[in-house]
Design a protein around this motif. Structure first.
Motif, short mmCIF file in Angstrom:
data_model
loop_
_atom_site.label_atom_id
_atom_site.label_comp_id
_atom_site.label_asym_id
_atom_site.label_seq_id
_atom_site.Cartn_x
_atom_site.Cartn_y
_atom_site.Cartn_z
N LYS A 168 -12.72 11.68 6.67
CA LYS A 168 -12.38 11.30 5.90
C LYS A 168 -10.74 11.55 5.49
O LYS A 168 -9.15 11.42 6.07
N HIS A 169 -10.85 12.37 4.52
CA HIS A 169 -9.06 12.96 4.11
C HIS A 169 -8.13 14.40 5.64
O HIS A 169 -7.80 14.34 5.96
N GLN A 207 0.19 3.26 -3.13
CA GLN A 207 -1.25 4.84 -2.16
C GLN A 207 -1.23 5.36 -1.28
O GLN A 207 -1.63 6.70 -1.14
N TYR A 208 -0.84 4.92 0.13
CA TYR A 208 -0.76 5.59 1.47
C TYR A 208 0.24 7.32 0.78
O TYR A 208 -0.80 8.22 1.28
N GLN A 219 0.55 8.35 -2.02
CA GLN A 219 -1.04 9.58 -2.43
C GLN A 219 -1.14 9.99 -1.87
O GLN A 219 -2.05 11.45 -1.92
N ASP A 220 -2.15 9.49 -1.16
CA ASP A 220 -2.95 9.80 0.51
C ASP A 220 -2.54 11.60 1.24
O ASP A 220 -2.87 12.49 0.65
N ARG A 263 1.26 -1.31 0.29
CA ARG A 263 -0.25 0.01 0.31
C ARG A 263 0.97 1.17 -0.09
O ARG A 263 0.51 2.58 -0.03
N VAL A 307 -2.10 14.33 -0.85
CA VAL A 307 -3.44 14.94 -1.17
C VAL A 307 -4.32 15.79 0.48
O VAL A 307 -4.53 17.20 0.26
N LYS A 308 -3.19 15.25 1.36
CA LYS A 308 -3.78 15.81 2.56
C LYS A 308 -2.89 16.75 3.21
O LYS A 308 -3.37 17.65 3.48
#
Ligand code: 2YC
Length: 277
Positions: free
Chosen positions: A256-257, A18-19, A21-22, A15, A25-26
């Motif tokens: 969420k984000h 993906q992490y 990228q998260d 992961r 975003v955050k």
């Protein structure tokens, strides 16, 4: 210190992309970028250095012994960041000695009490609890687009909460402390004020009353359910290094984000940058 279990961490390697990228975003930064921010170093400069920085991860059998895949997962995180990382093929003393003989720049290893990185050239030691508190505070600063002048509540005044509190003060946050053990909060306030006599640090005795009053939370407790979903507001931002996560699945849905949590990634990244810097 909460002892991780293999199934807490076994999905980390698959992961990581993906992490990353998260986090982008955050916070506007990657895993590497946040770790650099936590050390106050320039990411571009660091990127040139990571690939030639050799870190050996040595499994340690002391105490309750090996956590299956723990050292391999730490190695995977370091490799993802671009380090020349290797999982030692021997454990304990043999593994440590072999790392020195192979001229590793650093080793990382953990027993039941401490998870450390040691720079073999400088003899510098970085501790996972300190690095984790510092890097989650840095992540909250980025998520908040600057914590300076904002009221931030640190929940949990142990080693992780202490490092987070110190970092938040140095980033200009207006700090409040909570701990279920009031004397832990009071003694942390005293230690922090030794270096910053001019600061105002509030103690929050009642966490349920306090949570709705802070737009920024740093959850560093080893307890579940520290932040009940019903207390989570529309705009709160939460950085949660505490293991297990102190927020319910319902609370995570609401946030969420606006929530950052992981069980190893940010702490390992911050340790590695501190070893290199
Ligand atoms: O596999 C091994 O080498 C074991 N000796 C590792 C034991 C780690 C124990 N500590 C923890 O589970 C976590 C740390 C990652 C940070 C806090 N607790």
């Amino acid at each position: 210190m909460t002892r991780l279990k293999t199934n807490d961490i076994c999905d980390i390697p698959s992961r990581l992309e993906q992490y990353n990228q998260d986090l982008l975003v955050k916070t506007g930064q990657t895993l590497l970028g946040i770790a650099c921010h936590a050390r106050g170093v320039d990411e571009i400069k660091i990127q040139h250095q990571v690939k030639s920085f050799n870190i050996h991860v040595v499994p340690i059998t002391a105490g309750q012994g090996i956590i299956t895949d723990f050292s391999a997962i730490v190695t995977a995180i370091l490799t993802f960041l671009g380090f020349d990382a290797h999982l030692a093929d021997q454990v304990d003393i043999t593994g440590i000695a072999r790392s020195f003989e192979n001229h590793a720049n650093a080793i990382m290893m953990a027993d039941d009490h401490k998870f450390v990185g040691i720079n073999l050239n400088k003899g510098a030691v970085v501790d996972n609890s300190e690095a984790t508190g510092r890097v989650f505070a840095a992540a909250l600063d980025l998520m908040a687009k600057g914590i300076r002048g904002r009221d931030v509540l640190v929940l949990g005044c142990g080693p992780v909460g202490e490092a987070a509190a110190q970092t938040l003060l140095s980033l200009g946050g207006k700090l409040a402390l909570f701990d279920t053990n009031l004397s832990a909060a009071l003694s942390l306030k005293e230690r922090l004020l030794r270096f910053r006599a001019d600061q105002k640090i509030r103690i929050e005795p009642d966490v349920i009353k306090a949570i709705p009053r802070y737009g920024y939370l740093l959850e560093a407790t080893p307890a579940k359910g520290t932040i009940p979903a019903k207390l989570i507001g529309e705009h709160q931002l939460v950085a949660a290094p505490g293991v297990p996560l102190g927020i319910s699945p319902r609370g995570c849905q609401v946030l969420k984000h606006r929530l950052i949590h992981d069980k190893l990634e940010l702490g390992v990244a911050a340790m590695a940058i501190s070893l290199l810097a």
